[in-house]
Motif scaffolding. Structure first.
Motif, PDB file in Angstrom:
ATOM      1  N   MET B   1     -12.166 -70.213 -94.703  1.00 51.29           N
ATOM      2  CA  MET B   1     -12.908 -69.285 -93.880  1.00 51.29           C
ATOM      3  C   MET B   1     -14.096 -69.988 -93.250  1.00 51.29           C
ATOM      4  O   MET B   1     -14.817 -70.720 -93.927  1.00 51.29           O
ATOM      5  N   TYR B   2     -14.274 -69.762 -91.970  1.00 51.29           N
ATOM      6  CA  TYR B   2     -15.475 -70.298 -91.353  1.00 51.29           C
ATOM      7  C   TYR B   2     -15.895 -69.409 -90.175  1.00 51.29           C
ATOM      8  O   TYR B   2     -15.219 -68.432 -89.844  1.00 51.29           O
ATOM      9  N   ILE B   3     -17.023 -69.759 -89.592  1.00 55.90           N
ATOM     10  CA  ILE B   3     -17.531 -69.033 -88.433  1.00 55.90           C
ATOM     11  C   ILE B   3     -17.308 -69.900 -87.205  1.00 55.90           C
ATOM     12  O   ILE B   3     -17.516 -71.118 -87.247  1.00 55.90           O
ATOM     13  N   GLY B   4     -16.844 -69.290 -86.116  1.00 56.92           N
ATOM     14  CA  GLY B   4     -16.626 -70.063 -84.905  1.00 56.92           C
ATOM     15  C   GLY B   4     -16.810 -69.194 -83.682  1.00 56.92           C
ATOM     16  O   GLY B   4     -16.960 -67.974 -83.775  1.00 56.92           O
ATOM     17  N   ARG B   5     -16.797 -69.846 -82.531  1.00 51.62           N
ATOM     18  CA  ARG B   5     -16.965 -69.103 -81.294  1.00 51.62           C
ATOM     19  C   ARG B   5     -15.629 -69.031 -80.560  1.00 51.62           C
ATOM     20  O   ARG B   5     -14.879 -70.013 -80.509  1.00 51.62           O
ATOM     21  N   VAL B   6     -15.332 -67.866 -79.992  1.00 57.84           N
ATOM     22  CA  VAL B   6     -14.123 -67.686 -79.183  1.00 57.84           C
ATOM     23  C   VAL B   6     -14.335 -68.419 -77.858  1.00 57.84           C
ATOM     24  O   VAL B   6     -15.268 -68.106 -77.103  1.00 57.84           O
ATOM     25  N   VAL B   7     -13.462 -69.428 -77.584  1.00 58.02           N
ATOM     26  CA  VAL B   7     -13.616 -70.205 -76.350  1.00 58.02           C
ATOM     27  C   VAL B   7     -12.507 -69.904 -75.330  1.00 58.02           C
ATOM     28  O   VAL B   7     -12.550 -70.401 -74.207  1.00 58.02           O
ATOM     29  N   ASP B  46      -6.117 -61.813 -83.421  1.00 60.79           N
ATOM     30  CA  ASP B  46      -7.238 -60.872 -83.496  1.00 60.79           C
ATOM     31  C   ASP B  46      -6.762 -59.437 -83.352  1.00 60.79           C
ATOM     32  O   ASP B  46      -6.029 -59.099 -82.430  1.00 60.79           O
ATOM     33  N   LYS B  47      -7.243 -58.592 -84.264  1.00 60.63           N
ATOM     34  CA  LYS B  47      -6.993 -57.147 -84.176  1.00 60.63           C
ATOM     35  C   LYS B  47      -8.307 -56.373 -84.101  1.00 60.63           C
ATOM     36  O   LYS B  47      -8.316 -55.160 -84.142  1.00 60.63           O
ATOM     37  N   LEU B  48      -9.438 -57.095 -84.077  1.00 63.59           N
ATOM     38  CA  LEU B  48     -10.742 -56.427 -84.114  1.00 63.59           C
ATOM     39  C   LEU B  48     -11.401 -56.310 -82.743  1.00 63.59           C
ATOM     40  O   LEU B  48     -12.478 -55.725 -82.623  1.00 63.59           O
ATOM     41  N   GLY B  49     -10.784 -56.910 -81.718  1.00 61.39           N
ATOM     42  CA  GLY B  49     -11.342 -56.761 -80.384  1.00 61.39           C
ATOM     43  C   GLY B  49     -12.389 -57.794 -79.997  1.00 61.39           C
ATOM     44  O   GLY B  49     -13.240 -57.529 -79.145  1.00 61.39           O
ATOM     45  N   ALA B  50     -12.349 -58.969 -80.604  1.00 61.10           N
ATOM     46  CA  ALA B  50     -13.311 -60.023 -80.249  1.00 61.10           C
ATOM     47  C   ALA B  50     -13.015 -60.544 -78.846  1.00 61.10           C
ATOM     48  O   ALA B  50     -11.858 -60.590 -78.416  1.00 61.10           O
ATOM     49  N   GLY B  51     -14.046 -60.950 -78.130  1.00 61.03           N
ATOM     50  CA  GLY B  51     -13.874 -61.469 -76.786  1.00 61.03           C
ATOM     51  C   GLY B  51     -14.498 -62.839 -76.653  1.00 61.03           C
ATOM     52  O   GLY B  51     -15.173 -63.331 -77.569  1.00 61.03           O
ATOM     53  N   LYS B  52     -14.267 -63.454 -75.501  1.00 60.98           N
ATOM     54  CA  LYS B  52     -14.776 -64.795 -75.236  1.00 60.98           C
ATOM     55  C   LYS B  52     -16.286 -64.835 -75.417  1.00 60.98           C
ATOM     56  O   LYS B  52     -17.007 -63.965 -74.919  1.00 60.98           O
ATOM     57  N   GLY B  53     -16.761 -65.821 -76.164  1.00 53.39           N
ATOM     58  CA  GLY B  53     -18.181 -65.985 -76.400  1.00 53.39           C
ATOM     59  C   GLY B  53     -18.634 -65.381 -77.728  1.00 53.39           C
ATOM     60  O   GLY B  53     -19.683 -65.745 -78.255  1.00 53.39           O
ATOM     61  N   ASP B  54     -17.849 -64.450 -78.298  1.00 54.65           N
ATOM     62  CA  ASP B  54     -18.225 -63.852 -79.590  1.00 54.65           C
ATOM     63  C   ASP B  54     -18.161 -64.883 -80.709  1.00 54.65           C
ATOM     64  O   ASP B  54     -17.317 -65.776 -80.694  1.00 54.65           O
ATOM     65  N   MET B  55     -19.046 -64.740 -81.696  1.00 57.52           N
ATOM     66  CA  MET B  55     -18.960 -65.516 -82.931  1.00 57.52           C
ATOM     67  C   MET B  55     -18.098 -64.700 -83.886  1.00 57.52           C
ATOM     68  O   MET B  55     -18.396 -63.534 -84.137  1.00 57.52           O
ATOM     69  N   VAL B  56     -17.046 -65.316 -84.415  1.00 53.52           N
ATOM     70  CA  VAL B  56     -16.134 -64.587 -85.302  1.00 53.52           C
ATOM     71  C   VAL B  56     -16.004 -65.301 -86.643  1.00 53.52           C
ATOM     72  O   VAL B  56     -16.215 -66.503 -86.746  1.00 53.52           O
ATOM     73  N   LEU B  81     -11.472 -62.092 -89.362  1.00 52.87           N
ATOM     74  CA  LEU B  81     -11.949 -61.264 -90.489  1.00 52.87           C
ATOM     75  C   LEU B  81     -13.053 -60.304 -90.058  1.00 52.87           C
ATOM     76  O   LEU B  81     -13.182 -59.215 -90.583  1.00 52.87           O
ATOM     77  N   GLY B  82     -13.909 -60.781 -89.168  1.00 52.00           N
ATOM     78  CA  GLY B  82     -15.055 -59.987 -88.755  1.00 52.00           C
ATOM     79  C   GLY B  82     -15.713 -60.607 -87.534  1.00 52.00           C
ATOM     80  O   GLY B  82     -15.454 -61.761 -87.213  1.00 52.00           O
ATOM     81  N   ILE B  83     -16.503 -59.800 -86.847  1.00 55.64           N
ATOM     82  CA  ILE B  83     -17.284 -60.299 -85.713  1.00 55.64           C
ATOM     83  C   ILE B  83     -18.727 -60.388 -86.183  1.00 55.64           C
ATOM     84  O   ILE B  83     -19.268 -59.414 -86.731  1.00 55.64           O
ATOM     85  N   ARG B  84     -19.328 -61.566 -86.046  1.00 57.62           N
ATOM     86  CA  ARG B  84     -20.680 -61.757 -86.564  1.00 57.62           C
ATOM     87  C   ARG B  84     -21.676 -60.953 -85.731  1.00 57.62           C
ATOM     88  O   ARG B  84     -21.621 -60.970 -84.498  1.00 57.62           O
ATOM     89  N   ASP B  85     -22.575 -60.278 -86.427  1.00 54.03           N
ATOM     90  CA  ASP B  85     -23.608 -59.523 -85.727  1.00 54.03           C
ATOM     91  C   ASP B  85     -24.489 -60.465 -84.922  1.00 54.03           C
ATOM     92  O   ASP B  85     -24.814 -61.570 -85.364  1.00 54.03           O
ATOM     93  N   LYS B  86     -24.868 -60.000 -83.736  1.00 51.30           N
ATOM     94  CA  LYS B  86     -25.794 -60.791 -82.910  1.00 51.30           C
ATOM     95  C   LYS B  86     -27.187 -60.659 -83.493  1.00 51.30           C
ATOM     96  O   LYS B  86     -27.580 -59.599 -83.989  1.00 51.30           O
ATOM     97  N   ARG B  87     -27.915 -61.757 -83.446  1.00 55.48           N
ATOM     98  CA  ARG B  87     -29.268 -61.718 -84.001  1.00 55.48           C
ATOM     99  C   ARG B  87     -30.319 -61.469 -82.926  1.00 55.48           C
ATOM    100  O   ARG B  87     -30.160 -61.880 -81.799  1.00 55.48           O
TER     101      ARG B  87
END
Lengths: 87, 87, 87, 87, 87
Positions: B1-7, B46-56, B81-87
Motif C-alpha cells: 500500500m502506498y500513496i500516489g498521484r493519479v497521472v 478505481d471504484k471511488l471516483g478519483a480523478g487526474k491530480g488526486d492523491m490516492v 483504497l481511498g482518496i487522500r484528504d486535501k490539506r
C-alpha cells in the motif's frame, strides 16, 4: 499491475503442464514519461492474442491466472489483463 | 500500500471481462520528501471516483479486488483504497 | 515470473521438511538486452532437472509450489516453471 | 516484513469501509546501516498505537490484515506487527 | 526466496500475539558475486535456531508462515526455510 510493451516471446519444451498451448510473452514496463520502456523483461502468459510491439496491461495475480488457465494447480502468476487501445 | 498521484488513465477494448466498466488509472508513487512523485506508473482499478491530480491510497490485494469487482475469477490486484484528504 | 540463468545451487541440512530431496538453484535474472544476466540471485526449487548454465522460467506462486511439492504447509514460493529452449 | 520509522500519517474521508476508524501511518524503511531511514513511504494500518518517531515492524500479509480488521473483504495488506523496543 | 546473512535481531514487547516466543532476525541479501551482502535488512521469523553470522534461506510465503507458527490469523510472512551448509 502495470502497462508494458511486448518485446518478444519465449518457448519451452520442458515445462509445467498447465502452460501447454500458452503463449509466453516478454514484456517491459512503461516508464514514468509515458513513452519509453525499460527495465528487466517479465514473463507473462497471454490468452488475448497480444503480439510483438503491442502495449499490454499485465497483472501478477495467481488466483486469476489459475482461473484463466483452467488449472487449479498452476504456478503461473503473470498474465495479460488487456491490450491497450492505440491512440 | 502506498500513496500516489493519479497521472492519467488507460483504455482497453480487448480485456478481461471482470474489468468491464472499471476506470483504469495510472498512479505514480509519492516520494520520501512527501511532495514529489516519481517512478514507473502502476495501473490501478478505481471504484471511488478519483480523478487526474488526486492523491490516492492504493493496494495490491487480489482478494479484496475480487470482492470490489464482484467477480471471483478476476486477475485484478491493484485498487484504489481511498482518496487522500486535501490539506 | 521471469527468465534467468542458473548460476549455482545451495545445500542445507537444517531446513523445512517439505524441501527434502529438492534441488535448490540460484538463479539470476535476464536483463533488458536479452543476453546478459545481473542482479541478486533468487533461490528457486527445481523439479524439472535444470542444471548450471540453463536458462529457466521461474515463478513466485506459493499455491503452485505447494502442489508441486505435494505438501500443503510448505513455505516454498519460487519454483522452476520451464526450461527455455536453446536457440 | 521490515523495520521502519513512522514519519507521518494520512487521512481519507472517501475510503474503503473496512478502514473506518483505522490509523493510517506513513512508514519509511530502516537502511542497511541499522540507523538511517530512506526510500518511499509505505502506507500501513495500525491497531497497536504506534506514533510518529516510533520504530515499527510492518508486514504485507493480506490474510492477517483481514483478521486484524475483522473484515473478510478488506483490500488492506500492510499492517503494524509490533513496536520495536527502545534500546 | 533468497539467501542472506543474519546481521542482528529485533525485540518487541508490543506485538501481534502470534509472534510470542519467536525470534525475529534481521537478514541482508547475498549479492550477485556470491560473497558480499548488501541492501536493506528484512525482518524474518526463525524457528530453526539460526544465529548471527549464519547464512539462511528465507521465504515470503504467508500460508507456510501461519502453519509454522500454528496460528491461522498471523500476519507474519517472512520465515527462515533453512540454514545453508558451511562450505
Amino acid at each position: 499491475m502495470y502497462i508494458g510493451r511486448v518485446v518478444g516471446h519465449a518457448t519451452s519444451t520442458v515445462k509445467h503442464p498447465s502452460m501447454k498451448g500458452c503463449k509466453l510473452l516478454l514484456v517491459m514496463a512503461l516508464q514514468g514519461d509515458g513513452r519509453t520502456i525499460e527495465g528487466d523483461p517479465i514473463l507473462v502468459v497471454d490468452k488475448l492474442g497480444a503480439g510483438k510491439g503491442d502495449m499490454v496491461m499485465v497483472t501478477s495475480d495467481g488466483i486469476g491466472a489459475r482461473e484463466m488457465l483452467g488449472c487449479k494447480n498452476s504456478p503461473v502468476r503473470w498474465t495479460v489483463l488487456g491490450i491497450r487501445d492505440k491512440r
